[in-house]
Enzyme design. Structure first.
Site, PDB file in Angstrom:
ATOM      1  CD  GLU A   1      27.172  33.598 -33.707  1.00 39.69           C
ATOM      2  OE1 GLU A   1      26.950  32.384 -33.508  1.00 39.69           O
ATOM      3  OE2 GLU A   1      28.465  33.902 -33.748  1.00 39.69           O
TER       4      GLU A   1
ATOM      5  N   GLY B   1      -5.507  60.039 -26.180  1.00 40.78           N
ATOM      6  CA  GLY B   1      -6.493  59.400 -26.858  1.00 40.78           C
ATOM      7  C   GLY B   1      -6.188  59.194 -28.283  1.00 40.78           C
TER       8      GLY B   1
ATOM      9  CD  GLU C   1      23.329  48.115 -24.629  1.00 40.96           C
ATOM     10  OE1 GLU C   1      24.070  47.811 -23.800  1.00 40.96           O
ATOM     11  OE2 GLU C   1      23.627  48.722 -25.716  1.00 40.96           O
TER      12      GLU C   1
ATOM     13  CB  ALA D   1      24.686  32.853 -29.940  1.00 46.61           C
ATOM     14  N   GLY D   2      21.723  34.118 -28.481  1.00 47.54           N
ATOM     15  CA  GLY D   2      21.302  35.693 -28.232  1.00 47.54           C
ATOM     16  C   GLY D   2      21.693  35.821 -27.016  1.00 47.54           C
TER      17      GLY D   2
END
Ligand SMILES: Cc1cc2nc3c(=O)[nH]c(=O)nc-3n(C[C@H](O)[C@H](O)[C@H](O)COP(=O)(O)OP(=O)(O)OC[C@H]3O[C@@H](n4cnc5c(N)ncnc54)[C@H](O)[C@@H]3O)c2cc1C
Length: 378
Positions: free
Chosen positions: A129, A338, A362, A132-133
């Site tokens: 959220e 490169g 995760e 709310a991580g």
């Protein structure tokens, strides 16, 4: 913590099967979808039809009935070709599939898990959220009991495959604490709005959805397991999800490594293949060392889970190592190529972009280090 594991001939054959499948069914389509920026639904369906969304679940639920090592190998090989498919398969097999399989009612396994393993349903976990991580226990989305229903109110962000999902597992606060609720056919539900798909570094093919739940009614029987135990279920599911994310890291790095070794052999400067410069060959050697270390950690965690043991520390170690390695290896792979590595004509810049996401989802790698640190004194 000494880990050991074994791979059987069946595991090696399974790897060959998935690799061949990817060469035949996946790789011919990557460029077209990446260029158009559309979610590759038909390729995802082909992956699910092959059983790769339910590798470690029983055949009675339309899974392949294999083990966690086979799950890790499947995800690695999908990711070696195209991480997007590996991510979708991993969510089905872990974050969504696992809580239903381990803690759900039998009718939920028969109705929901079967649809997920068979690929009829694309599933998603709707947990994170705006406020709310990493602190997933502080969810603000509520589910209030009203007779034989729950009413959901709140806002979610970063629900992978949210707006195309046929089934959501939603993390909510109920009177008992955090609970998980299954929401089939989310697009049909009154009050459920897909606010937008977040433009992100992975590109337009990735679907990362913001979802608003405004009075969404769901039968009370759709709670998975016991109300109030949802956070525990998520954390156990994350143990499996982190094995899957580790395998994604190994696969992305392996693909970048193989392209780099081939390129370093073909590309000549100063009259010789660039692999003959120590500055290049040491990069390739370091890639090989780090990828192998990551694969061993990943398979060791999966093998321990195959012995029916908890793998919280092992999965966190594997996830952290393998995704940090994926970031390092893809960055060096761009360098070995490169200017070509910097262009979209090659896969390296895409691999580098998706590796960054893996260090975040995760559980960020900082949070995974917290998980490992917490286990050190137990
Ligand atoms: C590509 C992608 C796919 C995702 N898919 C899903 C999904 O399908 N479903 C879902 O619910 N969510 C999903 N997420 C969300 C993901 O789980 C969160 O982004 C993650 O948990 C971190 O939360 P946050 O972004 O709010 O960062 P925050 O928690 O705000 O963290 C910000 C920074 O602070 C650091 N930090 C926070 N707490 C600590 C601590 N205790 N110690 C040290 N450092 C700390 C973090 O490591 C990070 O660097 C996805 C994210 C991405 C990028």
């Amino acid at each position: 913590m000494i880990s050991s594991f074994e791979l059987t001939d069946a595991h090696e054959e399974h790897r060959e099967t998935v690799r061949q499948f990817c060469e035949d069914e996946v790789e011919p389509h990557i460029e077209e979808y990446e260029e158009s920026g559309t979610f590759p639904m038909d390729v995802v369906e082909t992956v699910a039809d092959a059983g790769f969304h339910g590798v470690q679940y029983g055949t009675e639920y339309d899974g392949l009935g294999l083990d966690y090592r086979s799950y890790a190998i499947t995800i690695e090989e999908l990711s070696r070709s195209w991480k997007l498919l590996a991510g979708t398969a991993s969510v089905a097999g872990s974050l969504v599939g696992y809580p239903i399989h381990e803690f759900g009612e039998e009718w939920q396994r028969e109705e929901w898990l079967t649809e997920i393993c068979s690929g009829e349903w694309i599933p998603a976990l709707s947990l994170t959220e705006p406020n709310a991580g990493s602190d997933a226990g502080s969810l603000e989305t509520t589910a209030t009991r009203d007779g034989d229903e729950y009413v959901l109110e709140g806002e979610k962000v970063w629900t992978t495959n949210g707006s195309i999902a046929d089934f959501l597992v939603v993390g909510v606060q109920t009177d008992e604490g955090v609970s998980l609720i299954g929401v089939p056919e989310p697009a049909e539900r009154d009050g459920l709005e897909f606010v937008r798909d977040i433009p992100c570094m992975e590109g337009e093919t990735a679907v990362e959805t913001e979802i608003r739940y405004d009075g969404v009614r769901v039968p009370a029987e759709n709670v998975i397991g016991e109300p109030g135990r949802g956070l525990r279920y998520v954390l156990e599911g994350l143990d499996i999800g982190r094995i899957g994310t580790a395998a994604q890291g190994v696969g992305v790095a392996q693909g970048a490594f193989e392209e780099s070794t081939a390129f370093a052999d073909e590309r000549e400067q100063f009259g010789q293949p660039i692999r003959e410069f120590q500055g290049v060959s040491f990069k390739l050697a370091d890639m090989a060392i780090e990828i192998e270390a990551s694969r061993l950690l990943t398979l060791a965690a999966a093998a321990k889970r195959d012995r029916d043991e908890r793998v919280t520390a092992e999965a966190a170690m594997a996830k952290t190592k393998a995704t940090d390695v994926a970031m390092d290896v893809t960055t060096e792979a761009v360098q070995v190529h490169g200017s070509r590595g910097y262009s979209k004509d090659y896969s390296l810049e895409r691999r580098m972009r998706v590796a960054k996401g893996m260090q975040i989802y995760e559980g960020t790698n900082e949070i995974n280090r917290v998980v490992v640190a917490n286990q050190l004194y137990e």
